[in-house]
Scaffold this motif. Structure first.
Motif, PDB file in Angstrom:
ATOM      1  N   CYS A 130       1.672   3.425   9.524  1.00 59.62           N
ATOM      2  CA  CYS A 130       0.277   3.837   9.349  1.00 59.62           C
ATOM      3  C   CYS A 130      -0.408   2.931   8.327  1.00 59.62           C
ATOM      4  O   CYS A 130      -1.541   2.482   8.550  1.00 59.62           O
ATOM      5  CB  CYS A 130       0.207   5.293   8.905  1.00 59.62           C
ATOM      6  N   ASN A 131       0.266   2.635   7.227  1.00 61.89           N
ATOM      7  CA  ASN A 131      -0.309   1.748   6.218  1.00 61.89           C
ATOM      8  C   ASN A 131      -0.539   0.346   6.768  1.00 61.89           C
ATOM      9  O   ASN A 131      -1.538  -0.302   6.422  1.00 61.89           O
ATOM     10  CB  ASN A 131       0.580   1.687   4.975  1.00 61.89           C
ATOM     11  N   CYS A 176      -4.219  -1.578   7.055  1.00 57.98           N
ATOM     12  CA  CYS A 176      -4.427  -2.922   6.510  1.00 57.98           C
ATOM     13  C   CYS A 176      -4.761  -3.964   7.580  1.00 57.98           C
ATOM     14  O   CYS A 176      -5.126  -5.083   7.245  1.00 57.98           O
ATOM     15  CB  CYS A 176      -3.183  -3.376   5.745  1.00 57.98           C
ATOM     16  N   SER A 177      -4.626  -3.594   8.832  1.00 56.37           N
ATOM     17  CA  SER A 177      -4.944  -4.548   9.897  1.00 56.37           C
ATOM     18  C   SER A 177      -6.091  -4.029  10.760  1.00 56.37           C
ATOM     19  O   SER A 177      -7.186  -4.600  10.749  1.00 56.37           O
ATOM     20  CB  SER A 177      -3.699  -4.868  10.737  1.00 56.37           C
ATOM     21  N   HIS A 178      -5.900  -2.945  11.482  1.00 53.76           N
ATOM     22  CA  HIS A 178      -6.936  -2.421  12.372  1.00 53.76           C
ATOM     23  C   HIS A 178      -8.208  -2.018  11.628  1.00 53.76           C
ATOM     24  O   HIS A 178      -9.303  -2.118  12.185  1.00 53.76           O
ATOM     25  CB  HIS A 178      -6.421  -1.209  13.149  1.00 53.76           C
ATOM     26  N   LEU A 180       0.833  -1.195   0.000  1.00 56.22           N
ATOM     27  CA  LEU A 180       0.000   0.000   0.000  1.00 56.22           C
ATOM     28  C   LEU A 180       0.872   1.251   0.000  1.00 56.22           C
ATOM     29  O   LEU A 180       0.601   2.206  -0.730  1.00 56.22           O
ATOM     30  CB  LEU A 180      -0.934   0.000   1.209  1.00 56.22           C
ATOM     31  N   HIS A 181       1.934   1.235   0.796  1.00 58.24           N
ATOM     32  CA  HIS A 181       2.850   2.382   0.854  1.00 58.24           C
ATOM     33  C   HIS A 181       3.405   2.684  -0.547  1.00 58.24           C
ATOM     34  O   HIS A 181       3.460   3.839  -0.972  1.00 58.24           O
ATOM     35  CB  HIS A 181       3.973   2.086   1.851  1.00 58.24           C
ATOM     36  N   ARG A 182       3.796   1.649  -1.273  1.00 56.61           N
ATOM     37  CA  ARG A 182       4.321   1.824  -2.635  1.00 56.61           C
ATOM     38  C   ARG A 182       3.234   2.309  -3.596  1.00 56.61           C
ATOM     39  O   ARG A 182       3.487   3.150  -4.449  1.00 56.61           O
ATOM     40  CB  ARG A 182       4.938   0.520  -3.138  1.00 56.61           C
TER      41      ARG A 182
END
Length: 172
Positions: A41-42, A46-48, A24-26
């Motif tokens: 943060c990403n 993707c988890s929380h 996601l960061h990329r």
């Protein structure tokens, strides 16, 4: 069958997983003018916030992502934080498909409103959210949410709150 239709059909939508964080960061880095977040943060997105997010893959590559959450004080609202569609997936209707995927998820069963913030010059986002509201037959409202001077010290454009709703996609 057009190539856009073929690409659209080949894009798989799914719930994000924690291993998507770096991908996601990329993706965000490849989708200006989106504001980059930290990889950490990403990972949290993707988890929380996985139950209210969506990842889109084409041939094993992350080509779309929406991070969203239900604010604790607004259980009837999903807030869309960021929409990313890689140039490889543009023109396929992916943005609206991902928004629909989110509001149809079990976590959004009680959601009747969608909020997002958009800078005045982000024509692609305005078009996406207005079109989605039309598809839902829902009203829209807008107001300044984060002011350029008051909230960003003049270093970022004002973020306009765009609210869609009420709507009912789950028949409740």
């Amino acid at each position: 069958m057009t190539s856009d239709t073929s690409r659209a059909e080949a894009i798989e939508l799914r719930q994000p997983k924690d291993t998507d964080g770096y991908r996601l960061h990329r993706l965000i880095a490849e989708c200006p003018p989106l504001d980059p977040n930290s990889i950490y943060c990403n990972l949290l997105q993707c988890s929380h916030f996985a139950e209210t997010g969506v990842a889109a893959e084409l041939d094993g590559e992350l080509v779309g992502f929406i991070s969203a959450y239900i604010p604790p004080t607004k259980p009837d609202t999903v807030f869309v934080w960021q929409v990313a569609v890689h140039e490889k997936a543009r023109g396929t209707g992916l943005g609206k498909r991902m928004l629909r995927f989110i509001v149809e998820r079990p976590a959004c069963r009680g959601v009747r409103f969608m909020d997002t913030t958009i800078t005045e010059d982000n024509e692609a986002s305005w078009g996406l959210f207005r079109s989605f509201a039309r598809d839902l037959g829902a009203e829209t409202q807008q107001s300044v949410f984060f002011d350029s001077e008051a909230h960003f010290g003049g270093q970022h454009d004002s973020e306009i709150l765009f609210r869609i709703g009420p709507f009912d996609v789950n028949g409740h």
